[in-house]
Design a protein around this motif. Structure first.
Motif, short mmCIF file in Angstrom:
data_model
loop_
_atom_site.label_atom_id
_atom_site.label_comp_id
_atom_site.label_asym_id
_atom_site.label_seq_id
_atom_site.Cartn_x
_atom_site.Cartn_y
_atom_site.Cartn_z
N VAL D 140 0.95 -1.51 0.17
CA VAL D 140 -0.05 0.08 0.11
C VAL D 140 0.77 1.72 0.32
N THR D 143 2.71 1.62 -3.17
CA THR D 143 1.96 1.76 -4.17
C THR D 143 1.78 3.58 -4.41
N VAL D 144 1.60 3.81 -3.58
CA VAL D 144 0.76 5.06 -2.83
C VAL D 144 1.88 6.46 -3.02
N TRP D 148 1.90 8.62 -6.45
CA TRP D 148 1.25 9.92 -5.74
C TRP D 148 2.39 10.43 -5.90
N ALA D 153 1.10 12.88 -0.76
CA ALA D 153 0.65 11.08 0.04
C ALA D 153 1.78 10.75 0.29
N ASP D 154 2.99 11.03 -1.20
CA ASP D 154 4.12 10.55 -1.53
C ASP D 154 5.12 10.69 -0.26
N ALA D 157 3.79 8.85 2.61
CA ALA D 157 4.35 7.59 2.87
C ALA D 157 5.52 7.52 2.74
N ARG D 226 7.91 1.35 -4.18
CA ARG D 226 8.87 2.65 -4.62
C ARG D 226 9.61 3.14 -5.70
#
Lengths: 521, 331, 332, 338, 282
Positions: D140, D143-144, D148, D153-154, D157, D226
């Motif tokens: 999750v 990918t997020v 983004w 969001a990046d 995360a 990522r």
């Protein structure tokens, strides 16, 4: 597969919650069962190893914790550390210096066999057998022979008058617990150590190597079947984990408590804290064969160079008492409470003694050996810091592991090392073993013929008061020469969940022998 | 018949080189008994497809690879199996120019440092003389002296390739191996570098082994041309001869004078299109006959100085002759 | 109905990097007619690839693209949203890249690629095809000269040679039946022999689909053999455009002249020295104030140093960005 | 991967034509053989090294109070007075029969193989639990962060991920105990429930230790994913897919995510070493009877045969996982099969 | 591959900047800060045992009444010193091992890489634990143990990078000049993968600190009275419920330092790894 613990839990109750967190809260503690009326979880904390449950082979404290609940000795200690009867109804000295024990009748072992004098003779002779190589052989070293008078009467003949014998026959850290002759012979020693059979209130039901054991009530116990049907004994390596487990309701009592936590735990209404100074002695072991500890003045200087009270505070968080020798207060009349100059902090006198010694402070850069990360390490830290501050030495701490530390003690590869003994029930185990020139725990090589004579005399004196006086005299004589640097005696603790009652603590850290006394609210 | 060694600057005889292949334990024959001479003052062109072993041959001659067998004779001494230490005296005679100019220079060193390295290593100059020597070298390849303090990434590909030539020249070598030295260059600068090669060879009289897949470049620059096919030298001869009257079917294919069947024959990699017995070109050759399967053709001189390794080349050699296609022969 | 398929005016493109934008394409005007093959030639860094990618809106995120006009078959590409553009790609526009090996999903077999493309093509054409995909795959692979089609379908991309993969790519394009194909140096990474075959396929492809092809290359000979018209790019601008024959036989821009001279000399096997174009491409961050080719031009004069020439139109759609061309055409 | 060099050790016969094994099978077979070789060498080195260590198992076995004669008997009984080579030879002989000998100290006299077999499922459970948490959360997070990238969001995360690897697992364990066990009382702070007894109970009881082990791993996984996603997004075949007009979802799933899994799975495999390392301390803190706490006990107790067996077991697990990951990657990445 | 990076580039990268800032703060704290502290890390104060955080003792005091902040700073210095030495040792030996092995190939390569594979096949903490038990206690042995754990990682990077770089034309050109292998490895090859080495080293230092702390935590740490972050945590664990600040603050200190190192490592990687940079031009 998801099991729901025999319907103890209602599915809806679990999943009715609004989220995972709620569901998990509802599960708190589950499925470890809450304290049930017929079982108790008595954690052994601070240890992870139990090798054997054969009293003849046992050496480790946790082994004794368990086997005290599985076996009985001929005698036992009461709450005040008086020797009282157990398997023996009574004893008497008979002519010729032998002790005659009258056994209870109808005492049954876990396998249903009945205790007889033969079992006693067998148990003791097994211990004495050199081929068996029992670590507890020294307890009966003075025994000459064992005589069966009748099936319930046994006589123990000693080579000479031997005062400690009675304490050595108690169900304490002695190894003289009584085993069933037939069963041991059938199983062999090795197997017996893993599937023990005794006369005690509990029998071994399950044993998962260094995870824990389960004990089941011995229905035929001679004092009547214990109330609690099951005692689970998990082994918890970390003391602090034991506390959290107790607070979390996963266990009901512990065998120890972390010193630091005691004051707070005492305030916690959910648990009870039992404590008292234990039968133990903590000191700095010195190697008298090597410089600088071959010089009595240097030893005295060091002994007077640090505050034992500060050590008790910083190392034990106050959970202990300072000592002026090797005999702990719990030995009652054997303990001399009077402070000694040589074991009292006095910076000036310490420096004066140093001046008298042939060594200079600034040359002293050796390490004090200790181990682990717990309070054993802190003893050395506090000791070194204070001695350096007082005398201007440059001692350091060397942390190693217990095995290496012990190996170095035995081989004499050390100058100073934090050391101590625990659970000895007789003064002789302290004085003779540690300080007599032939004592096998005398690792520093101390030798004083005068003291040797006194120590030997004490073990022949059967009158307690007189014997205690000789012991105090011997200790006073020895401590003047500071062959070891006495530090303190630490408290022993048991933590009990508030629901548990009936546990009576004894200074040698009895644990298993209280299992039948426990009640659960 | 093999070239006579007397006139050779470098004489290569039966040079083979194998690499460990996949799966483990197999060997890939990059060079298979190649024999040729590099003569003084000549530019020898080496052409062939990618994977034909051109670069491997160049590096083997320079002893950047250790050949599996065969000899490389320079000044009467076989250097094929010499160790790094024994090679050192030969090093200054043999230099190389690489395909990728950007990768030819340590990105952390200035052009000046790159040019002074060979001089210092071979003790051809004292430190004090370096600036002057570097300036001379840079001017020689048509670059301003100020580049001496530049880093490689500050120069264009064409400029770097000129510096690479300067570096090779620094040791005044007898032979320069140029490996696809212009293929990465932009069209507009390629001409300049090609001219530089031509000029330098003419001025210094050194020999050059010019490896390229571009036939037009080879024809422009080279005196003689050798054609490699999968580790085998299949044809070698004067450039004009090879281009106007190629003898090997593969050379003809390359030059577009002979059409290969316009399909995928032999193009799937896992199907080994290269024959391991007989003639390597067997599977692709429209002229193959049974003899090609049975016996491996060796280099033979069909015209003066024009050698070819083909059983059927003799049929071409006569003017106007056209060998019949394989189907007809085997039918 | 106009024959013009693509009409681009004043296309500029650049990349944002560390807070600055580096211009790559500087005002390109281009019209492409239906079914024609337009060659764009130029060296690396001249902006030909970026022009192609901009046409399909395939530039990476840090790219900045602007144009006065971008019309494809009457549809304004500038106002089209990403989804709308996505629908055009594959259905009406397609691209072939330089590295055939890198153009395939390495984890998937050739058959999967074909199957995916059939699905995409059928969806774009709103049709359903009864023929099993394997059969279609076999047929289309045969069309691009792959005889071992059955085996090829079950192979992974890395098991095929570059030439084979380029054939498969062409097969994919064949299946998509687009109106415009941008081919970015499709033969540069191939061996000469394979290149010849692939070029032949391209001619086939163009004939069968009657699609317009923008053929990007740096190789003059390749361009000459394939293209109807040639655009020569230099430093982000089209410096010369015209019919292939016109451009090659009578190059008008000094840059084109230089390129043609060299390649002709090589092609004819002439000895002696080659004609050189001195100097290097200008650094995009330090462009000369006048004509971008001026620093390398042996015919430059005063005006070239201060003023940037506009394209000067000539006959047959010829246009040249050079003041000399202007002078030739406007006799004063 | 660590096994790549093994090829060179394999005799050529395995790749020769006489052995007409299919390439994949031959590959797997070679890998297994290589792993066994590493295992053997590893066992030998562990054995030799352990012999050189200070300390005496007899002392730990018999306790501090053991008299000298008991120690001598112990040494004789366990062959500790024999030369090292003899001891190793007999040890190897035992292993060949699946017998690791008996524990000297930690569980004296018990067969080590039983001991390890009884501990292994526990560690496997906690380890797999942690791995599952780490994989799920990293999929999750990674990918997020990639989708983004450069956006809020990046940042979030990525920050979580960096914090995750910046916190030692044992410190995190104590913070979790402080907050979730002692503070909120959501989870037990100590103890282990066997999944065989109650799976839900086991998941509940082992949540904190699993989380403590998982957090740093999840961070590494997420960062890898990522980076891998961003790397794949740049690949020409993704641009090609876009040029074909394939939908975003399809392109992401079949082109981007599919290929980013290759480095991801490789890292997951490599991280198993860290799981096993983390297990050692975490098992001790939470009182989990796994192979990690067994190893610590054995190490402290100088239980030579047990330490050796634990090390060999750890080695075997790592090699096995490497093998599985290798095979998985061969499945994911057809370029790997030769 | 141009792996040069400039301070200016670091400043433009926010992550790297944050990492650099934290690392600088940490280094200042454990050098200057520690020197400026009014307390000594070793002086015991038996009156003020386990005092909670206050102005006088911002991180509280430990069981000996020592100032935890001072100990954390000095301990941080120790931890960093141990980890740095270990990583320095591992990187120098590992890099040389990997490079030589890749450059020469053959049996040297096989044997060296086998050795490194073997070290690599053990869980790192288990290996460190094993080595500590085998080697015995003490700071040099911790350094050695951590170095041995990290050796294969550097060897692997060096080997892979050397494998790539040794085929680079400029290395071949250096060989053609007649330069010696060692001179080529040290002068031409290793400098050109210094960026990945630096990234690995900064992450390695972070993990080295964790490893040391973990060893100290289970009782195999540095010798007292010298504090290391791990041994402070281990001490704090003993009386966690009585004085949670000791474990908590020393743990937070570790996390802070690791955060800086990890961010810095990430930043350097972003700046130097061409694959991670956005394409400036196609």
């Amino acid at each position: 597969m998801i099991g729901f613990g025999g319907g103890r839990f209602d599915r809806r109750q679990v999943f009715k919650g609004t989220g995972a967190a709620v569901a998990l809260t509802a599960l708190g503690g589950w499925p470890l069962p809450a304290v049930a009326a017929d079982r108790v979880r008595a954690g052994i904390t601070g240890y992870s190893v139990i090798n054997t449950l054969d009293p003849g082979k046992a050496t480790l404290i946790p082994e004794y914790y368990v086997l005290w609940g599985l076996y009985n000795g001929l005698l036992a200690f009461d709450e005040k550390m008086n020797v009282v009867s157990d398997l023996a109804e009574g004893f008497a000295a008979v002519d010729g210096g032998a002790l005659e024990f009258k056994l209870r009748s109808g005492v049954k072992f876990h396998d249903g066999s009945v205790l007889s004098a033969d079992d006693v003779k067998f148990s003791f002779e097994r211990l004495l057998d050199e081929k068996f190589a029992s670590p507890n052989r020294s307890k009966l070293a003075e025994v000459d022979r064992i005589e069966i008078v009748d099936p319930l009467t046994v006589r123990i003949h000693t080579k000479r008058a031997f005062a400690p014998l009675l304490t050595f026959l108690t169900n304490a850290r002695t190894g003289t617990q009584i085993l069933p002759h037939k069963a041991v012979k059938e199983m062999g020693d090795e197997k017996f150590g893993r599937t023990p059979i005794g006369t005690g209130p509990y029998r071994l039901q399950e044993w998962n190597a260094n995870q824990g054991l389960v004990l089941a009530a011995h229905e035929g116990y001679f004092r009547g079947a214990p109330r609690l049907k099951t005692i689970e004994v998990p082994l918890i390596t970390e003391e602090s984990s034991g506390v959290t487990a107790l607070l979390g309701g996963q266990i009901d009592l512990t065998s120890t408590a972390p010193f630091a936590d005691v004051p707070q735990l005492e305030k916690n209404k959910a648990i009870k804290v039992l404590k008292q100074p234990g039968l133990n002695t903590r000191f700095i072991s010195l190697n008298l064969r090597k410089a600088p500890f071959d010089d009595v003045h240097f030893r005295r200087a060091v002994s007077m160079a640090f505050q034992r009270e500060a050590m008790v505070r910083a190392v034990l968080f106050g959970e202990g008492v300072v000592t002026n020798g090797v005999l702990p207060p719990a030995l009652g009349p054997f303990h001399d409470p009077k402070p000694r100059d040589v074991t009292t902090f006095n910076a000036e006198r310490a420096r004066a003694e140093l001046a008298k010694s042939k060594y200079k402070a600034k040359d002293q850069k050796f390490a004090v050996v200790t181990w682990g990360s717990g309070w054993w390490k802190r003893i050395a830290e506090v000791f070194v810091a204070q001695v350096n501050a007082t005398l201007g030495t440059q001692l350091t701490v060397e942390v190693t592991d217990p095995n290496a530390a012990y190996a170095r003690q035995k081989s004499g590869d050390f100058l100073a090392s934090v050391w101590g003994w625990t659970g000895f029930v007789d003064a002789d185990e302290y004085l003779y073993d540690i300080l007599h020139s032939k004592g096998w725990r005398n690792f520093g090589g101390y030798s004083n013929p005068e003291a040797d004579k006194l120590i030997e005399a004490s073990s022949r004196e059967l009158d307690v008061a007189k014997r205690a006086a000789i012991c105090r005299q011997a200790e006073a004589l020895v401590m003047e020469e500071a062959p070891v640097i006495a530090c303190f005696c630490s408290n022993i603790h048991n933590l009990l969940s508030a629901k548990v009652d009936g546990f009576v603590q004894k200074p040698y850290g009895n644990y298993g022998d209280q299992f039948p006394m426990l009640t659960v609210a | 018949m093999k070239p006579t060694p007397s006139a050779a600057l470098v004489a290569i005889r039966d040079l083979s080189l194998s690499f460990p292949g996949k799966p483990a334990g197999t060997w890939f024959k990059a060079l298979d008994e190649v024999s040729l001479d590099i003569r003084p003052r000549e530019i020898l062109g080496l052409v062939g497809e990618s994977g034909s072993g051109k670069t491997t041959l160049g590096k083997a001659i320079l002893r950047l690879h250790r050949p599996s067998s065969g000899s490389i004779t320079i000044d009467g001494r076989d250097i094929a199996q010499l160790g790094e230490r024994q090679l050192k005296p030969f090093r200054r005679d043999l230099q190389m120019i690489f395909q990728d100019p950007a990768a030819s220079f340590n990105p952390r060193r200035t052009i000046g440092q790159a040019l002074s390295q060979p001089l210092l290593t071979q003790r051809l100059a004292r430190r004090a003389e370096l600036p002057e020597r570097i300036e001379t070298l840079l001017r020689r390849v048509g670059l301003p002296a100020r580049f001496s303090s530049s880093f490689p990434h500050e120069l264009s590909g064409g400029q770097l390739q000129r510096v690479a030539i300067a570096r090779a020249l620094a040791l005044a070598p007898a032979l320069i191996v140029a490996d696809e030295a212009v293929s990465k260059l932009d069209v507009s600068v390629r001409a300049g570098v090609l001219n530089l090669f031509k000029d330098i060879q003419a001025e210094t009289g050194l020999s050059m082994l010019f490896i390229t897949h571009d036939l037009e470049v080879a024809r422009f620059l080279c005196h003689r041309i050798g054609v490699l096919y999968h580790g085998r030298l299949v044809e070698i001869g004067p450039a004009a001869e090879v281009f106007s009257r190629p003898l090997h079917p593969y050379t003809k294919l390359l030059l577009g004078t002979l059409d290969a069947a316009d399909d995928d024959s032999g193009d799937i990699r896992r199907m080994q299109s290269v024959s391991n017995s007989g003639c390597r070109y067997l599977n692709t050759c429209p002229l193959a006959i049974d003899l090609c399967r049975e016996r491996r053709p060796e280099l033979e001189a069909l015209r003066t100085g024009h050698l070819v390794a083909c059983h059927r080349a003799g049929e071409w050699a006569a003017p106007g002759a056209v060998p019949r296609r394989a189907e007809q022969t085997s039918a | 109905m106009s024959d013009v398929l693509v009409d681009i005016r004043q296309l500029t493109a650049g990349f944002r990097s560390q807070g600055r934008t580096l211009g790559i394409v500087r005002g390109v005007d281009l019209t492409i007619e239906r079914g024609e093959v337009l060659g764009i030639i130029g060296e690396s860094g001249s902006g030909k690839t970026v022009t192609g990618l901009a046409l399909l809106r395939l530039l990476p995120e840090n790219a900045e693209v602007q144009a006065e006009r971008m019309v494809f078959d009457g549809q304004d590409l500038l106002t089209l949203d990403d989804d709308g553009f996505g629908a055009l790609r594959g259905a009406r526009l397609a691209m072939i890249f330089q590295d055939p090996v890198a153009s395939f999903n390495p984890a998937k077999r050739i058959g999967w690629h074909l199957h995916t493309i059939f699905t995409r093509a059928d969806e774009a054409k709103a049709r359903s095809v009864a023929t099993p995909w394997r059969e279609r795959a076999r047929a289309i692979l045969h069309d691009v000269g792959i005889t071992r089609a059955e085996e090829t379908i079950d192979l992974f991309p890395h098991q095929l040679s570059g030439g084979m993969l380029q054939r498969v790519l062409i097969a994919l394009i064949l299946a998509l039946e687009p109106d415009l194909i941008v081919a970015d140096e499709p033969t540069t990474n191939l061996d000469k022999l394979v290149e010849r075959q692939v070029l032949r396929l391209f001619r086939d492809l163009q004939r069968r689909l009657s699609a317009a092809i923008v053929f990007i290359t740096h190789d003059m000979a390749t361009a000459a053999s394939l293209c109807d018209r040639i655009a020569v790019m230099y430093a982000g601008q089209i410096v010369e455009i015209g019919r292939t024959r016109d451009v090659f036989e009578a190059p008008s821009h000094p840059y084109t002249q230089g390129l043609v001279r060299t390649s002709l000399a090589l092609a004819r096997g002439e000895g002696g020295r080659l004609a050189e174009i001195a100097g290097e491409l200008p650094n995009p961050s330090q462009l000369p104030p006048g004509c971008l080719f001026e620093p390398r031009c042996d015919k430059a004069f005063g005006r070239c140093r201060v003023e940037r020439p506009e394209p000067f139109p000539g006959r047959h759609g010829r246009a040249v960005r050079c003041f000399l061309a202007e002078m030739e055409q406007e006799p004063s | 991967m660590s096994l790549s060099a093994v090829d060179r050790f394999l005799p050529a016969v395995f790749s020769g034509r006489r052995w007409a094994l299919p390439p994949t099978l031959r590959y797997v077979f070679g890998r297994i053989l290589g792993a066994l070789l590493v295992l053997l060498i590893g066992a030998f080195i562990v054995f030799l090294t352990m012999k050189a260590a200070p300390g005496d198992p007899s002392l730990s076995a018999l306790g501090e109070q053991a008299p000298p004669e008991a120690i001598a008997a112990f040494r004789l009984q366990h062959g500790l007075d024999q030369p090292v080579i003899t001891q190793f030879a007999s040890w190897l002989g035992q292993i060949a029969h699946g017998d690791f000998g008996n524990s000297l100290v930690v569980a004296s006299g018990r067969p080590i193989s039983n001991l390890i077999l009884s501990r292994l499922p526990t560690t496997a459970f906690v380890g797999l639990y942690a791995l599952t948490i780490a994989v799920l959360s990293s999929l999750v997070l990674g990918t997020v962060a990639a989708v983004w990238r450069g956006k809020m969001a990046d940042m979030v995360a990525t920050s979580i991920a960096v914090l995750g690897i910046s916190m030692p697992d044992f410190f995190l364990a104590y913070m979790l105990i402080l907050g979730l066990a002692l503070g909120l009382g959501l989870f037990p702070s100590y103890g282990f429930v066997a999944p065989g007894d109650s799976l839900l109970g086991a998941l509940h009881a082992s949540f904190l230790p699993a989380l403590a082990i998982a957090a740093p791993m999840a961070a590494v996984f997420a960062r890898t994913l990522r980076a891998a996603l961003l790397e794949v997004i740049r690949q020409p075949y993704v641009t090609t897919a876009r040029s074909f007009g394939l939908s975003r979802a399809f392109t992401f799933l079949h082109f981007i995510f599919r290929n980013a899994l290759i480095p991801y799975v490789t890292i997951v495999g490599l991280q198993v070493r860290y799981v096993l390392g983390g297990v050692v301390v975490i098992e001790r803190i939470f009182g989990i009877p796994g192979i990690g706490s067994l190893m610590v006990d054995a190490a402290f107790g100088r239980d030579y045969p047990l330490v050796q067996a634990c090390m060999v077991t750890f080695l075997a697990i790592v090699l096995l996982v490497n093998l599985l990951v290798d095979i998985a990657c061969t499945g994911l990445d057809p370029r790997r099969s030769r | 591959m141009n792996s040069k990076f400039q301070i200016g580039a670091i400043l433009r990268n926010r992550l790297a900047l944050a990492g650099l800032a934290i690392t600088v703060v940490v280094i200042l704290a454990i050098t200057l800060g520690a020197a400026l502290m009014p307390h000594s890390e070793e002086d015991m104060d038996f009156v003020n045992l386990l005092m909670p955080p206050s102005l006088e003792h911002p991180f509280g005091t430990d069981a000996f009444g020592r100032d935890v902040l001072t100990r954390v700073l000095i301990g941080g210095r120790m931890s960093l010193m141990i980890s740095l030495s270990a990583i320095a040792l591992a990187s120098v030996v590992g890099t040389m091992m990997g490079s030589l092995s890749a450059y020469h190939g053959g049996w040297t390569d096989a044997v060296l890489m086998r050795f490194s594979d073997l070290l690599f096949a053990f869980p790192s903490f288990v290996l460190a634990l094993f080595l500590m038990v085998v080697l015995g206690f003490g700071t040099p042995n911790i350094i050695l143990a951590i170095a041995l754990v990290y050796l294969p990682i550097f060897a692997r990077i060096a080997r892979n990078m050397t494998m790539l770089i040794k085929e680079e034309p400029y290395v071949q050109a250096a060989r053609l000049m007649g330069r010696r292998p060692l001179s080529i490895i040290v002068g031409e090859i290793i400098p050109n993968f210094s960026a990945p080495l630096l990234v690995q080293a900064s992450i390695g230092v972070a993990f080295g600190i964790i490893l040391e702390a973990g060893l100290s935590f289970i009782g195999l740490g540095v010798q007292p009275p010298t504090p290391s972050l791990g041994s402070i945590m281990a001490d704090g664990r003993e009386y966690f419920s009585r004085g949670p600040w000791v474990l908590t603050f020393s743990g937070l200190a570790i996390s802070f330092a690791l955060l800086g190192l990890n961010l810095l490592g990430d930043g350097i990687r972003d700046l130097t790894d061409p694959r991670l940079r956005e394409r400036a031009a196609p």
